[in-house]
Design a protein around this motif. Sequence first.
Motif, PDB file in Angstrom:
ATOM      1  N   PHE A 142       0.779  -1.100  -0.035  1.00 31.76           N
ATOM      2  CA  PHE A 142       0.070   0.053  -0.017  1.00 31.76           C
ATOM      3  C   PHE A 142       1.110   1.358  -0.086  1.00 31.76           C
ATOM      4  CE2 PHE A 142      -2.826  -2.986   2.062  1.00 31.76           C
ATOM      5  CZ  PHE A 142      -4.121  -3.021   1.323  1.00 31.76           C
ATOM      6  N   LEU A 143       0.644   2.274  -0.805  1.00 31.61           N
ATOM      7  CA  LEU A 143       1.466   3.436  -0.930  1.00 31.61           C
ATOM      8  C   LEU A 143       0.140   4.502  -0.687  1.00 31.61           C
ATOM      9  CD1 LEU A 143       4.063   3.212  -3.953  1.00 31.61           C
ATOM     10  CD2 LEU A 143       4.426   2.550  -1.611  1.00 31.61           C
ATOM     11  N   TRP A 144       0.180   5.051   0.673  1.00 36.26           N
ATOM     12  CA  TRP A 144      -0.893   6.012   1.001  1.00 36.26           C
ATOM     13  C   TRP A 144       0.041   7.246   0.865  1.00 36.26           C
ATOM     14  CZ3 TRP A 144      -5.814   3.961   1.651  1.00 36.26           C
ATOM     15  CH2 TRP A 144      -5.670   2.781   2.025  1.00 36.26           C
ATOM     16  N   SER A 146       0.000   9.393   3.195  1.00 34.83           N
ATOM     17  CA  SER A 146       0.562   9.860   4.515  1.00 34.83           C
ATOM     18  C   SER A 146       1.728   9.175   5.052  1.00 34.83           C
ATOM     19  CB  SER A 146      -0.583  10.239   5.534  1.00 34.83           C
ATOM     20  OG  SER A 146      -0.939   8.722   6.263  1.00 34.83           O
ATOM     21  N   THR A 147       1.838   7.800   4.246  1.00 30.96           N
ATOM     22  CA  THR A 147       2.753   6.932   4.884  1.00 30.96           C
ATOM     23  C   THR A 147       3.776   6.822   3.740  1.00 30.96           C
ATOM     24  OG1 THR A 147       1.543   5.046   4.116  1.00 30.96           O
ATOM     25  CG2 THR A 147       1.084   5.864   6.217  1.00 30.96           C
ATOM     26  N   THR A 148       3.918   7.599   2.762  1.00 32.14           N
ATOM     27  CA  THR A 148       5.008   7.312   1.586  1.00 32.14           C
ATOM     28  C   THR A 148       5.867   8.470   1.706  1.00 32.14           C
ATOM     29  OG1 THR A 148       3.238   6.148   0.310  1.00 32.14           O
ATOM     30  CG2 THR A 148       5.310   6.921  -0.842  1.00 32.14           C
ATOM     31  N   GLU A 254      -9.594  -1.086   8.286  1.00 33.03           N
ATOM     32  CA  GLU A 254      -8.329  -1.031   9.260  1.00 33.03           C
ATOM     33  C   GLU A 254      -7.048  -1.016   8.626  1.00 33.03           C
ATOM     34  OE1 GLU A 254      -9.328  -0.750  12.415  1.00 33.03           O
ATOM     35  OE2 GLU A 254     -11.397  -1.085  11.969  1.00 33.03           O
ATOM     36  N   LEU A 256      -6.400   1.451   6.667  1.00 29.28           N
ATOM     37  CA  LEU A 256      -6.207   2.823   6.485  1.00 29.28           C
ATOM     38  C   LEU A 256      -5.135   3.443   7.547  1.00 29.28           C
ATOM     39  CD1 LEU A 256      -9.733   4.150   5.592  1.00 29.28           C
ATOM     40  CD2 LEU A 256      -7.707   4.341   4.127  1.00 29.28           C
ATOM     41  N   PRO A 257      -4.135   4.225   7.161  1.00 31.08           N
ATOM     42  CA  PRO A 257      -3.447   4.919   8.156  1.00 31.08           C
ATOM     43  C   PRO A 257      -4.379   6.048   9.113  1.00 31.08           C
ATOM     44  CG  PRO A 257      -2.445   5.205   6.046  1.00 31.08           C
ATOM     45  CD  PRO A 257      -3.820   4.434   5.761  1.00 31.08           C
ATOM     46  N   GLY A 258      -3.808   6.272   9.931  1.00 31.11           N
ATOM     47  CA  GLY A 258      -4.838   7.138  11.013  1.00 31.11           C
ATOM     48  C   GLY A 258      -5.583   8.410  10.247  1.00 31.11           C
ATOM     49  N   ARG A 259      -4.611   9.064   9.587  1.00 35.55           N
ATOM     50  CA  ARG A 259      -4.659  10.329   8.759  1.00 35.55           C
ATOM     51  C   ARG A 259      -5.831  10.013   7.771  1.00 35.55           C
ATOM     52  NH1 ARG A 259      -0.379  14.453   7.218  1.00 35.55           N
ATOM     53  NH2 ARG A 259       0.255  14.642   9.260  1.00 35.55           N
ATOM     54  N   ARG A 261      -7.961   7.580   7.576  1.00 37.32           N
ATOM     55  CA  ARG A 261      -9.008   7.127   8.425  1.00 37.32           C
ATOM     56  C   ARG A 261      -9.917   8.305   9.054  1.00 37.32           C
ATOM     57  NH1 ARG A 261     -10.595   2.182  10.951  1.00 37.32           N
ATOM     58  NH2 ARG A 261     -12.689   2.393  11.692  1.00 37.32           N
ATOM     59  N   ALA A 262      -9.106   9.138   9.524  1.00 34.65           N
ATOM     60  CA  ALA A 262      -9.845  10.243  10.011  1.00 34.65           C
ATOM     61  C   ALA A 262     -10.581  11.326   9.131  1.00 34.65           C
ATOM     62  CB  ALA A 262      -8.872  11.458  10.947  1.00 34.65           C
ATOM     63  N   GLY A 264     -12.691  10.108   6.894  1.00 37.15           N
ATOM     64  CA  GLY A 264     -13.691   9.291   6.454  1.00 37.15           C
ATOM     65  C   GLY A 264     -15.106   9.223   7.704  1.00 37.15           C
ATOM     66  N   HIS A 266     -16.659   6.434   8.941  1.00 35.62           N
ATOM     67  CA  HIS A 266     -16.683   5.138   9.642  1.00 35.62           C
ATOM     68  C   HIS A 266     -15.251   4.794  10.089  1.00 35.62           C
ATOM     69  CE1 HIS A 266     -20.874   4.316   8.658  1.00 35.62           C
ATOM     70  NE2 HIS A 266     -20.684   4.618   7.320  1.00 35.62           N
TER      71      HIS A 266
ATOM     72  N   GLU B 109       0.699   7.582  14.064  1.00 33.14           N
ATOM     73  CA  GLU B 109      -0.008   6.660  14.719  1.00 33.14           C
ATOM     74  C   GLU B 109       0.457   6.465  16.250  1.00 33.14           C
ATOM     75  OE1 GLU B 109      -2.525   5.208  13.317  1.00 33.14           O
ATOM     76  OE2 GLU B 109      -2.248   4.612  11.212  1.00 33.14           O
ATOM     77  N   ARG B 178     -10.622   1.975  16.905  1.00 32.99           N
ATOM     78  CA  ARG B 178      -9.597   0.928  15.905  1.00 32.99           C
ATOM     79  C   ARG B 178      -8.876  -0.241  16.880  1.00 32.99           C
ATOM     80  NH1 ARG B 178      -5.315   4.815  13.371  1.00 32.99           N
ATOM     81  NH2 ARG B 178      -5.094   3.470  11.703  1.00 32.99           N
TER      82      ARG B 178
END
Lengths: 266, 274
Positions: A142-144, A146-148, A254, A256-259, A261-262, A264, A266, B109, B178
């Motif tokens: 996964f290349l998101w 916020s995490t790349t 689950e 999704l990185p926190g950023r 996810r925030a 969205g 759900h 995180e 989570r």
Amino acid sequence: MLDLGSFDKVALFGGVYNNWLALEATVADARRRGAQAVVFLGDAGGFGPHPNRSVEGLRSLPIHAIQGNYDDSVGQGLEDCQCGYTDPRDNHFAQISYDYTLANTSAEHREWLRGLPVRGELKVGGKRVRLCHGSPRRVNEFLWESTTPAGFIDHLCREEDVDLIACTHTGIHWERRLADGRGVVNVGAIGRPPNDGKRTVWYSLLEAGPNGIENRFVAVDYDWERLAREMTGEGLPPEFVETIRTGWWTTCLEILPGRERARGHH
Amino acid sequence: MDTLWLQVTGTLCNIACKHCFISCGPKVDRHKMLTREACVAAMDDAVARGCREIWFTGGEPFLHPEILDVLDAALARAPVGILTNGMLIDEDLATALGERFRDAPYNLEVRVSLDGATAEANDRIRGKGVFEATREGIRRLAAAGVELIVAISVLDDNAPEREEFVGLLRELGVPRPRVKWIPVFRMGREAGRQRAYEPWEVLAAEDLAAEDAAVRLMCGTGRTVTSEGVFPCPILINEPAYKLGSALGEAMGAAPVDHPACATCWQESFSCST
């Protein structure tokens, strides 16, 4: 490796997820905008209805295709989609769409999916673009956004000896460029909206510009009400239909990185 | 190298959990705190090797007197994860973490350990009063807008229900709960709580021949830096035979995977990425 040659303008899309209506709308839009080549970065199946319709679309249209993890799984008849989920609830819903897709994809289409190349290359305005599904090194990485980090992008571009890496797999489009113009464009998915509360889906147009490759993300409207009706008619989970109707992801969250996810619901 | 683990506070912790596989505690300084300079040097070295994420662990990372400076240095380079018991997160720290969660260049995180959804269930493992303090830390993080994760150890044959934790988190103001399940490693204090590994519980050659072997094991894509040197993973830092070198440059060769904990890592596909 699929070598497509040189262009001034190309359209890239990923993650059809059986959304054959969005596929038709996307390819028509890309043609209208003058794309000289249209490239699919993998994952024909999953989530939506009537898997054969999407593969038929992909095979009958003048587009090029790269294999995603879903295509590999369906092609080989593996037990799961190899999406890389680590949460039991994610895996529960992922298995429902995978089992449905596998059971409803014809043997001939599965053979086509099995034979797709996993990597590709093209040039836009003379600059080299690596085509892949997850990342150049792993189909389900996964290349998101916020995490790349920039340092990792530099590392990947050097390893691949390219100016740009085009990928999908996450379902959310984003772009990050280094100061010298190299970078990553994640083209997102046309199968479902990017968890933003809207119903449109997205693809990417790369164009040769005065400063190298310019990327533009393009929003596509399609008949989402029809898709939702067909999903219900096929007995797919109401959670999936809700995503098409509302634009908010309800499953496979689950990962999704926190950023991300925030952003969205759900 | 994808993942840099920094043992920022070494084995120093404000509590002494019964299942801690490296037996951390308030007076345990087998691995000492890393200085800010040592952390930054390791980060730069790791980024030059293609590192894509940095995780802070200990002990309890928020015991470090310069933790926010170290965190800012890390977030300027890569996404960061922090493993914490949440007990030291007061209003000011929660606000500082909320700002970074929203505005830092990359993802942050915050993973809070909680081993039961009630004081009784949690504190039998983590110590008296821990549940209450952790609960307040979670409440403050949620109020500050941090999209936290709760990490739950699978302590017994009967894992606690996910919904118990989800309900608790909603009560504490977490909008999108989570949770992540973590296996126990039968080492350190955990060896005395239930049982130690048996010598035969090791990986077989056939396991390692699999195509995904490298990414399944933590040591396949990461390294752990402590005050005492570089180790394959945060699990084996008390096993001197598994020390790989004194700096990352000496520690990039294949790590031995013949410890029983390697089999747990393999079976659980233990990865601290979400």
